[in-house]
Motif scaffolding. Structure first.
Motif, PDB file in Angstrom:
ATOM      1  N   VAL A 111     -20.180  35.929  98.494  1.00 27.86           N
ATOM      2  CA  VAL A 111     -19.695  35.401  96.927  1.00 27.86           C
ATOM      3  C   VAL A 111     -19.703  33.846  96.557  1.00 27.86           C
ATOM      4  CG1 VAL A 111     -17.648  34.480  96.193  1.00 27.86           C
ATOM      5  CG2 VAL A 111     -17.070  36.159  97.995  1.00 27.86           C
ATOM      6  N   LEU A 112     -20.785  33.579  95.750  1.00 27.00           N
ATOM      7  CA  LEU A 112     -20.342  33.027  94.916  1.00 27.00           C
ATOM      8  C   LEU A 112     -19.680  31.582  93.932  1.00 27.00           C
ATOM      9  CD1 LEU A 112     -24.770  33.553  93.653  1.00 27.00           C
ATOM     10  CD2 LEU A 112     -23.723  32.047  95.523  1.00 27.00           C
TER      11      LEU A 112
ATOM     12  N   ILE B 139     -15.406  38.272  90.261  1.00 26.24           N
ATOM     13  CA  ILE B 139     -16.542  37.537  91.278  1.00 26.24           C
ATOM     14  C   ILE B 139     -17.282  37.485  91.224  1.00 26.24           C
ATOM     15  CG2 ILE B 139     -14.729  37.377  93.430  1.00 26.24           C
ATOM     16  CD1 ILE B 139     -16.294  39.382  94.467  1.00 26.24           C
ATOM     17  N   THR B 140     -18.200  37.072  91.236  1.00 28.40           N
ATOM     18  CA  THR B 140     -20.404  36.915  90.967  1.00 28.40           C
ATOM     19  C   THR B 140     -20.654  36.503  92.692  1.00 28.40           C
ATOM     20  OG1 THR B 140     -20.129  35.833  89.419  1.00 28.40           O
ATOM     21  CG2 THR B 140     -21.756  36.395  90.391  1.00 28.40           C
ATOM     22  N   LEU B 141     -21.042  37.932  93.241  1.00 25.17           N
ATOM     23  CA  LEU B 141     -21.312  38.383  94.138  1.00 25.17           C
ATOM     24  C   LEU B 141     -23.101  37.317  94.346  1.00 25.17           C
ATOM     25  CD1 LEU B 141     -20.387  41.006  95.669  1.00 25.17           C
ATOM     26  CD2 LEU B 141     -19.552  39.291  96.198  1.00 25.17           C
ATOM     27  N   LYS B 142     -24.125  37.346  95.619  1.00 24.48           N
ATOM     28  CA  LYS B 142     -24.939  36.658  95.920  1.00 24.48           C
ATOM     29  C   LYS B 142     -26.076  37.163  95.446  1.00 24.48           C
ATOM     30  CE  LYS B 142     -24.973  33.712 100.067  1.00 24.48           C
ATOM     31  NZ  LYS B 142     -25.647  33.327 101.650  1.00 24.48           N
ATOM     32  N   ASN B 143     -26.166  38.870  95.150  1.00 25.60           N
ATOM     33  CA  ASN B 143     -26.996  39.630  95.081  1.00 25.60           C
ATOM     34  C   ASN B 143     -26.791  39.909  93.239  1.00 25.60           C
ATOM     35  OD1 ASN B 143     -24.990  40.875  94.690  1.00 25.60           O
ATOM     36  ND2 ASN B 143     -25.422  42.688  96.023  1.00 25.60           N
ATOM     37  N   ASP B 144     -25.743  38.953  92.353  1.00 23.21           N
ATOM     38  CA  ASP B 144     -26.041  38.861  90.954  1.00 23.21           C
ATOM     39  C   ASP B 144     -24.907  39.607  90.360  1.00 23.21           C
ATOM     40  OD1 ASP B 144     -27.472  36.548  91.031  1.00 23.21           O
ATOM     41  OD2 ASP B 144     -28.966  37.603  90.827  1.00 23.21           O
ATOM     42  N   ARG B 145     -24.479  40.205  91.634  1.00 23.66           N
ATOM     43  CA  ARG B 145     -23.467  41.578  91.090  1.00 23.66           C
ATOM     44  C   ARG B 145     -21.571  41.367  90.610  1.00 23.66           C
ATOM     45  NH1 ARG B 145     -22.639  44.991  95.703  1.00 23.66           N
ATOM     46  NH2 ARG B 145     -20.742  44.821  95.649  1.00 23.66           N
ATOM     47  N   VAL B 146     -21.700  41.839  89.957  1.00 17.80           N
ATOM     48  CA  VAL B 146     -19.898  40.978  89.579  1.00 17.80           C
ATOM     49  C   VAL B 146     -19.248  42.035  89.692  1.00 17.80           C
ATOM     50  CG1 VAL B 146     -18.626  40.409  87.693  1.00 17.80           C
ATOM     51  CG2 VAL B 146     -21.265  39.198  87.274  1.00 17.80           C
ATOM     52  N   GLU B 147     -18.286  41.688  90.732  1.00 21.93           N
ATOM     53  CA  GLU B 147     -17.409  42.622  91.143  1.00 21.93           C
ATOM     54  C   GLU B 147     -15.785  42.707  90.122  1.00 21.93           C
ATOM     55  OE1 GLU B 147     -16.773  45.452  92.508  1.00 21.93           O
ATOM     56  OE2 GLU B 147     -19.042  45.528  92.967  1.00 21.93           O
TER      57      GLU B 147
END
Length: 76
Positions: free
Chosen positions: A56-57, A6-14
């Motif tokens: 979540v983006l 998943i790509t989050l709004k803060n550009d972090r990928v989990e």
């Protein structure tokens, strides 16, 4: 093994290893490991991770790599 990234709004990928399904639960998007014979989210599913849906983006399903693929990628 199936996973999701998943790509989050803060550009972090989990990456959630072993998650083969996900669903929105109120304000959260939750990732589950399901029974291989059933492939549905039910009371026997295991919750692996939850994220605020508004953060979540994108969600991407990632298929498991075989050992040869992982070796070739590391060698290149």
């Amino acid at each position: 093994m199936v996973s999701h990234e998943i790509t989050l709004k803060n550009d972090r990928v989990e990456r959630i290893e072993g998650a083969d399904a996900y669903a929105q639960e109120g304000q959260l998007t939750t990732f589950f490991r399901t029974d291989p014979d059933r492939r549905i989210i039910d009371r026997w599913s295991v919750r692996l991770a939850s994220f605020r849906t508004s953060e979540v983006l994108g969600v991407r399903r990632v298929e498991a790599q075989g050992p040869d693929e992982a070796f070739l990628r590391a060698a290149s």
